[in-house]
Design an enzyme around this catalytic site. Structure first.
Site, PDB file in Angstrom:
ATOM      1  N   ALA A  17      59.811  62.191  -5.393  1.00  0.00           N
ATOM      2  CA  ALA A  17      58.587  62.260  -6.203  1.00  0.00           C
ATOM      3  C   ALA A  17      57.458  62.759  -5.316  1.00  0.00           C
ATOM      4  CB  ALA A  17      58.239  60.890  -6.752  1.00  0.00           C
ATOM      5  N   ASP A  44      31.336  61.719   6.745  1.00  0.00           N
ATOM      6  CA  ASP A  44      30.446  62.880   6.653  1.00  0.00           C
ATOM      7  C   ASP A  44      30.378  63.548   8.024  1.00  0.00           C
ATOM      8  OD1 ASP A  44      29.770  62.273   4.023  1.00  0.00           O
ATOM      9  OD2 ASP A  44      27.744  61.570   4.504  1.00  0.00           O
ATOM     10  N   HIS A  72      34.751  57.546   2.877  1.00  0.00           N
ATOM     11  CA  HIS A  72      34.870  58.874   3.486  1.00  0.00           C
ATOM     12  C   HIS A  72      33.882  59.083   4.622  1.00  0.00           C
ATOM     13  CE1 HIS A  72      31.599  59.910   0.624  1.00  0.00           C
ATOM     14  NE2 HIS A  72      31.262  60.786   1.544  1.00  0.00           N
ATOM     15  N   HIS A 119      28.061  68.872   6.878  1.00  0.00           N
ATOM     16  CA  HIS A 119      27.791  68.502   5.482  1.00  0.00           C
ATOM     17  C   HIS A 119      26.340  68.813   5.102  1.00  0.00           C
ATOM     18  CE1 HIS A 119      27.763  66.447   1.723  1.00  0.00           C
ATOM     19  NE2 HIS A 119      27.156  65.355   2.145  1.00  0.00           N
TER      20      HIS A 119
HETATM   21 MN    MN Z   1      29.535  62.216   1.973  1.00  0.00          MN
END
Ligand code: MN
Length: 253
Positions: free
Chosen positions: A62, A77, A75, A81
């Protein structure tokens, strides 16, 4: 006598003397995602498309294709960014030595519960440093606001754009004077919800990424960390030209 620090660490992990705290929110189709107002474009959250699932297209396996914005869930940065860091590092260029370091945790959960627009001030940081010592060189400032308890629900988490974060003066200090490499928060972005109206707008992004430092968002379980003394491990994808990346983040306490 064993003086190998790695063996000592392994023994402490095995013996329970050092504990691992997962600072990562689960990443799924239900993960809350930042919402910018028009005319700005928004990031997609996570979606997945079937490749095969133990069927004719792949009888024994799968797998899926993911679509996910770089800035979704827990997350990282990277400097590129933000426009102030556009000549800086992408995610793949960040040296691993800067992704593992000591953490200072400033707890403003009570203040943020009383006032969702709560702003961390330079005086708050100075008061923390007077009690616990300078923010750690090569380390991270983690801002605890209790916001991780809302992360199961998009509306509760975004709170109509009313979320706590650093003010302009605090952001400038964290970028330019503190010896840290980055700032981590439990909210959807490192800046406060009201930061679009600050001067400059989004000062944490503006100053911190412009200074070649990093951001971490949507962290969990900061309540389990001491004010100082934890070591954190930040593991974004080694994404070439990445402006950010979903990350696994651990703390050793
Ligand atoms: Mn961000």
């Amino acid at each position: 006598m064993d003086t190998d620090p790695i063996s000592d660490l392994a023994a402490a992990l095995a013996g329970g003397g050092v504990r691992i705290v997962d600072l990562t929110q689960p990443l799924s189709e239900g993960t809350p995602v930042l919402q910018l107002p028009p005319p700005f474009a928004n990031t997609p959250g996570l979606t997945r498309e079937l490749i095969s699932e133990y069927d004719d297209k792949g009888p024994a396996w799968a797998w899926y294709t993911l679509t996910v914005g770089e800035h979704v869930g827990t997350h990282f940065d990277a400097p590129i960014h933000w426009i102030t860091g556009r000549d800086g590092e992408d995610v793949a260029s960040v040296p691993p030595e800067r992704l593992i370091g000591p953490a200072a945790v400033i707890d403003k959960s009570a203040e943020s519960a009383a006032d969702p627009d709560y702003l961390l001030t330079l005086a708050d940081i100075k008061a923390f440093e007077a009690e616990h010592g300078a923010l750690p060189a090569g380390g991270w400032l983690l801002l605890r606001t209790g916001w991780d308890a809302r992360a199961h629900d998009q509306d509760e988490f975004l709170n109509g754009g009313r979320t706590p974060g650093p003010d302009v003066e605090a952001a400038r200090y964290l970028a330019e004077e503190a010896q840290i490499v980055g700032v981590g928060v439990e909210t959807v972005g490192t800046d406060a919800g009201a930061a679009h109206s600050f001067d400059p707008p989004f000062p944490v992004h503006n100053f911190l990424l412009g200074a070649g430092k990093y951001g971490l968002t949507q962290l969990a379980n900061l309540a389990q960390l001491p004010p100082t003394g934890a070591l954190i491990v930040v593991a974004p994808l080694k994404l070439v030209r990445g402006t950010g990346s979903p990350s696994r983040v651990f703390a050793l306490t």
